[in-house]
Design a protein around this motif. Structure first.
Motif, PDB file in Angstrom:
ATOM      1  N   VAL A  46     -12.163  -0.078  -2.555  1.00 60.41           N
ATOM      2  CA  VAL A  46     -11.417  -1.719  -3.002  1.00 60.41           C
ATOM      3  C   VAL A  46     -12.411  -2.251  -3.691  1.00 60.41           C
ATOM      4  CG1 VAL A  46      -9.595  -1.321  -1.232  1.00 60.41           C
ATOM      5  CG2 VAL A  46     -11.529  -2.409  -0.515  1.00 60.41           C
ATOM      6  N   SER A  47     -11.915  -2.925  -4.761  1.00 61.50           N
ATOM      7  CA  SER A  47     -12.491  -4.013  -5.475  1.00 61.50           C
ATOM      8  C   SER A  47     -12.240  -5.316  -4.719  1.00 61.50           C
ATOM      9  CB  SER A  47     -12.038  -4.122  -6.723  1.00 61.50           C
ATOM     10  OG  SER A  47     -12.484  -5.189  -7.566  1.00 61.50           O
ATOM     11  N   VAL A  48     -13.069  -6.159  -4.373  1.00 63.28           N
ATOM     12  CA  VAL A  48     -12.791  -7.309  -3.672  1.00 63.28           C
ATOM     13  C   VAL A  48     -13.513  -8.536  -4.497  1.00 63.28           C
ATOM     14  CG1 VAL A  48     -13.424  -8.660  -1.638  1.00 63.28           C
ATOM     15  CG2 VAL A  48     -13.418  -6.180  -1.572  1.00 63.28           C
ATOM     16  N   ASN A  49     -12.472  -9.513  -4.562  1.00 64.67           N
ATOM     17  CA  ASN A  49     -12.690 -10.694  -5.515  1.00 64.67           C
ATOM     18  C   ASN A  49     -12.341 -11.887  -4.704  1.00 64.67           C
ATOM     19  OD1 ASN A  49     -13.103  -9.392  -8.325  1.00 64.67           O
ATOM     20  ND2 ASN A  49     -11.154  -8.531  -7.799  1.00 64.67           N
ATOM     21  N   ASN A  50     -13.545 -12.434  -4.223  1.00 58.37           N
ATOM     22  CA  ASN A  50     -13.232 -13.669  -3.372  1.00 58.37           C
ATOM     23  C   ASN A  50     -13.648 -15.093  -4.155  1.00 58.37           C
ATOM     24  OD1 ASN A  50     -12.501 -12.021  -1.285  1.00 58.37           O
ATOM     25  ND2 ASN A  50     -14.726 -11.929  -0.465  1.00 58.37           N
ATOM     26  N   SER A  51     -12.876 -16.141  -3.848  1.00 52.84           N
ATOM     27  CA  SER A  51     -13.243 -17.516  -4.340  1.00 52.84           C
ATOM     28  C   SER A  51     -13.137 -18.306  -3.137  1.00 52.84           C
ATOM     29  CB  SER A  51     -12.419 -18.023  -5.314  1.00 52.84           C
ATOM     30  OG  SER A  51     -12.260 -17.127  -6.489  1.00 52.84           O
ATOM     31  N   TYR A  52     -14.325 -19.156  -3.073  1.00 51.51           N
ATOM     32  CA  TYR A  52     -14.499 -19.792  -1.931  1.00 51.51           C
ATOM     33  C   TYR A  52     -14.520 -21.449  -2.522  1.00 51.51           C
ATOM     34  CZ  TYR A  52     -16.021 -15.816   0.364  1.00 51.51           C
ATOM     35  OH  TYR A  52     -16.275 -14.392   1.166  1.00 51.51           O
ATOM     36  N   ASN A  65     -17.713 -17.658  -6.176  1.00 47.35           N
ATOM     37  CA  ASN A  65     -17.130 -16.639  -6.604  1.00 47.35           C
ATOM     38  C   ASN A  65     -17.851 -15.459  -6.063  1.00 47.35           C
ATOM     39  OD1 ASN A  65     -14.821 -17.778  -7.509  1.00 47.35           O
ATOM     40  ND2 ASN A  65     -15.763 -17.981  -9.481  1.00 47.35           N
ATOM     41  N   GLN A  66     -17.304 -14.399  -5.544  1.00 47.95           N
ATOM     42  CA  GLN A  66     -17.721 -13.317  -5.298  1.00 47.95           C
ATOM     43  C   GLN A  66     -17.133 -12.018  -5.709  1.00 47.95           C
ATOM     44  OE1 GLN A  66     -17.984 -12.408  -0.749  1.00 47.95           O
ATOM     45  NE2 GLN A  66     -19.951 -11.730  -0.953  1.00 47.95           N
ATOM     46  N   SER A  67     -17.686 -10.884  -6.056  1.00 49.30           N
ATOM     47  CA  SER A  67     -16.812  -9.840  -6.424  1.00 49.30           C
ATOM     48  C   SER A  67     -17.743  -8.452  -6.010  1.00 49.30           C
ATOM     49  CB  SER A  67     -16.621  -9.736  -7.877  1.00 49.30           C
ATOM     50  OG  SER A  67     -15.723 -10.848  -8.308  1.00 49.30           O
ATOM     51  N   PHE A  68     -17.083  -7.568  -5.275  1.00 50.23           N
ATOM     52  CA  PHE A  68     -17.958  -6.319  -4.988  1.00 50.23           C
ATOM     53  C   PHE A  68     -17.044  -5.210  -4.828  1.00 50.23           C
ATOM     54  CE2 PHE A  68     -17.261  -8.812  -1.188  1.00 50.23           C
ATOM     55  CZ  PHE A  68     -16.916  -7.837  -0.161  1.00 50.23           C
ATOM     56  N   TRP A  69     -17.404  -4.058  -4.647  1.00 49.58           N
ATOM     57  CA  TRP A  69     -16.626  -2.829  -4.412  1.00 49.58           C
ATOM     58  C   TRP A  69     -17.081  -2.626  -2.863  1.00 49.58           C
ATOM     59  CZ3 TRP A  69     -12.979  -0.165  -6.613  1.00 49.58           C
ATOM     60  CH2 TRP A  69     -13.037  -0.559  -8.387  1.00 49.58           C
ATOM     61  N   ASN A  70     -16.004  -2.155  -2.158  1.00 49.95           N
ATOM     62  CA  ASN A  70     -16.187  -1.912  -0.613  1.00 49.95           C
ATOM     63  C   ASN A  70     -15.606  -0.437  -0.132  1.00 49.95           C
ATOM     64  OD1 ASN A  70     -16.669  -3.163   2.206  1.00 49.95           O
ATOM     65  ND2 ASN A  70     -15.031  -2.117   2.473  1.00 49.95           N
ATOM     66  N   THR A  71     -16.790   0.352   0.256  1.00 47.52           N
ATOM     67  CA  THR A  71     -16.152   1.831   0.496  1.00 47.52           C
ATOM     68  C   THR A  71     -16.142   1.853   2.052  1.00 47.52           C
ATOM     69  OG1 THR A  71     -17.709   2.570  -1.393  1.00 47.52           O
ATOM     70  CG2 THR A  71     -17.070   4.158   0.452  1.00 47.52           C
ATOM     71  N   GLY A  72     -15.024   2.488   2.380  1.00 48.34           N
ATOM     72  CA  GLY A  72     -14.617   2.840   3.705  1.00 48.34           C
ATOM     73  C   GLY A  72     -14.644   4.248   3.933  1.00 48.34           C
ATOM     74  N   ALA A 108       0.958  -1.233   0.038  1.00 47.06           N
ATOM     75  CA  ALA A 108       0.083  -0.077  -0.079  1.00 47.06           C
ATOM     76  C   ALA A 108       0.852   1.352   0.073  1.00 47.06           C
ATOM     77  CB  ALA A 108      -0.825   0.015   1.197  1.00 47.06           C
ATOM     78  N   PRO A 109       1.467   1.737  -1.119  1.00 50.41           N
ATOM     79  CA  PRO A 109       2.062   3.018  -1.382  1.00 50.41           C
ATOM     80  C   PRO A 109       1.165   4.025  -1.051  1.00 50.41           C
ATOM     81  CG  PRO A 109       1.920   1.916  -3.439  1.00 50.41           C
ATOM     82  CD  PRO A 109       1.326   0.915  -2.388  1.00 50.41           C
ATOM     83  N   SER A 110       1.680   5.400  -0.818  1.00 49.65           N
ATOM     84  CA  SER A 110       0.961   6.494  -0.569  1.00 49.65           C
ATOM     85  C   SER A 110       1.940   7.774  -0.637  1.00 49.65           C
ATOM     86  CB  SER A 110       0.058   6.501   0.732  1.00 49.65           C
ATOM     87  OG  SER A 110       0.946   6.343   1.854  1.00 49.65           O
ATOM     88  N   ALA A 111       1.420   8.761  -0.859  1.00 53.03           N
ATOM     89  CA  ALA A 111       2.014  10.137  -0.939  1.00 53.03           C
ATOM     90  C   ALA A 111       1.129  11.103  -0.184  1.00 53.03           C
ATOM     91  CB  ALA A 111       2.253  10.514  -2.330  1.00 53.03           C
ATOM     92  N   ILE A 112       1.518  12.209   0.165  1.00 52.57           N
ATOM     93  CA  ILE A 112       0.764  13.220   0.949  1.00 52.57           C
ATOM     94  C   ILE A 112       1.398  14.867   0.314  1.00 52.57           C
ATOM     95  CG2 ILE A 112      -0.267  11.972   2.999  1.00 52.57           C
ATOM     96  CD1 ILE A 112       1.985  13.509   4.619  1.00 52.57           C
ATOM     97  N   TYR A 113       0.817  15.752   0.192  1.00 53.12           N
ATOM     98  CA  TYR A 113       1.206  17.079   0.174  1.00 53.12           C
ATOM     99  C   TYR A 113       0.893  17.753   1.349  1.00 53.12           C
ATOM    100  CZ  TYR A 113       2.030  21.644  -1.946  1.00 53.12           C
ATOM    101  OH  TYR A 113       2.318  22.792  -2.092  1.00 53.12           O
ATOM    102  N   ASN A 129      -8.559 -11.340  -3.634  1.00 45.82           N
ATOM    103  CA  ASN A 129      -7.637 -10.034  -4.355  1.00 45.82           C
ATOM    104  C   ASN A 129      -8.414  -8.982  -3.902  1.00 45.82           C
ATOM    105  OD1 ASN A 129      -5.123 -11.342  -5.329  1.00 45.82           O
ATOM    106  ND2 ASN A 129      -6.816 -12.643  -6.221  1.00 45.82           N
ATOM    107  N   LEU A 130      -7.899  -8.004  -3.342  1.00 43.90           N
ATOM    108  CA  LEU A 130      -8.250  -6.586  -3.191  1.00 43.90           C
ATOM    109  C   LEU A 130      -7.362  -5.541  -3.732  1.00 43.90           C
ATOM    110  CD1 LEU A 130      -8.888  -8.449  -0.333  1.00 43.90           C
ATOM    111  CD2 LEU A 130      -9.708  -6.304   0.377  1.00 43.90           C
ATOM    112  N   TYR A 131      -8.005  -4.782  -4.446  1.00 39.79           N
ATOM    113  CA  TYR A 131      -7.279  -3.427  -4.902  1.00 39.79           C
ATOM    114  C   TYR A 131      -7.948  -2.272  -5.074  1.00 39.79           C
ATOM    115  CZ  TYR A 131      -9.693  -4.653  -9.416  1.00 39.79           C
ATOM    116  OH  TYR A 131     -10.622  -4.987 -10.268  1.00 39.79           O
ATOM    117  N   GLY A 132      -7.361  -1.178  -4.768  1.00 42.94           N
ATOM    118  CA  GLY A 132      -8.084  -0.056  -5.129  1.00 42.94           C
ATOM    119  C   GLY A 132      -7.318   1.159  -4.617  1.00 42.94           C
ATOM    120  N   GLY A 133      -7.950   2.227  -3.915  1.00 41.14           N
ATOM    121  CA  GLY A 133      -7.169   3.539  -3.688  1.00 41.14           C
ATOM    122  C   GLY A 133      -7.936   4.176  -2.686  1.00 41.14           C
TER     123      GLY A 133
END
Length: 182
Positions: free
Chosen positions: A120-126, A134-141, A64-69, A95-99
């Motif tokens: 983040v986009s969540v892609n799960n396989s059980y 399989n389950q795919s969804f977007w998670n907002t925090g 999880a790289p990040s940058a601030i100003y 697999n989770l990916y997002g920003g």
């Protein structure tokens, strides 16, 4: 397979944050030396997180790289990326990916408060004996947080205000953190 798209609500939140945080940061400290006020890269810090957990048929990797100003000594705004891979042999793969966008406020040097929106986009396989699922969804925090800051490192906790135990990718709303920017 249908491609996941970020929800409209998230896009609206990002736009609001993109316009509100610069307004907060506009109250810049006029005590900054004149030579530095125009030097963009002198106000940028980079950081991030890396996590690795390996066990008996289990793997968890996070990057999880990040940058601030830094607008001044009190306000900063930044962005980050996240990728996580979790695997339990023969039963679970994720697999989770997002920003994210994060705003930081330091009322005094030792205290850091934060507001962060994460998508983040969540892609799960059980794997079950009855078949695979399989389950795919977007998670907002939406996280509010606070912590103790010493130089470039902050240790604290954050709370996900949008946490829903039936839909959320995280196990609980309260999460400790260690944040570092160099």
């Amino acid at each position: 397979m249908k491609k996941c798209q970020p929800p409209l609500v998230f896009n609206i939140k990002l736009l609001l944050l993109a316009f509100l945080f610069p307004l907060i940061g506009a109250a810049q400290d006029t005590n900054l030396p004149k030579a530095k006020t125009g030097a963009f890269w002198e106000h940028v810090q980079v950081g991030g997180a890396f996590g690795l957990s390996v066990g008996n048929d289990y793997t968890d990797i996070t990057i999880a790289p990040s940058a601030i100003y830094n607008f001044n000594e009190h306000f900063a705004l930044g962005t980050g990326l996240q990728y996580s891979h979790l695997k339990q042999k023969d039963s679970y793969n994720s697999n989770l990916y997002g920003g994210s966008i994060v705003g930081l406020f330091n009322p005094i040097e030792e205290i850091q408060l934060s507001l962060e929106v994460e998508e983040v986009s969540v892609n799960n396989s059980y794997g079950f004996t009855s078949g695979n699922y399989n389950q795919s969804f977007w998670n907002t925090g939406l996280f509010v947080g606070g912590g103790y800051r010493s130089d470039n490192v902050t240790i604290g906790a954050r709370l996900n205000l949008l946490f829903d135990k039936n839909k959320d990718v995280y196990g609980q709303a309260f999460m400790p953190f260690i944040r570092a920017y160099f």
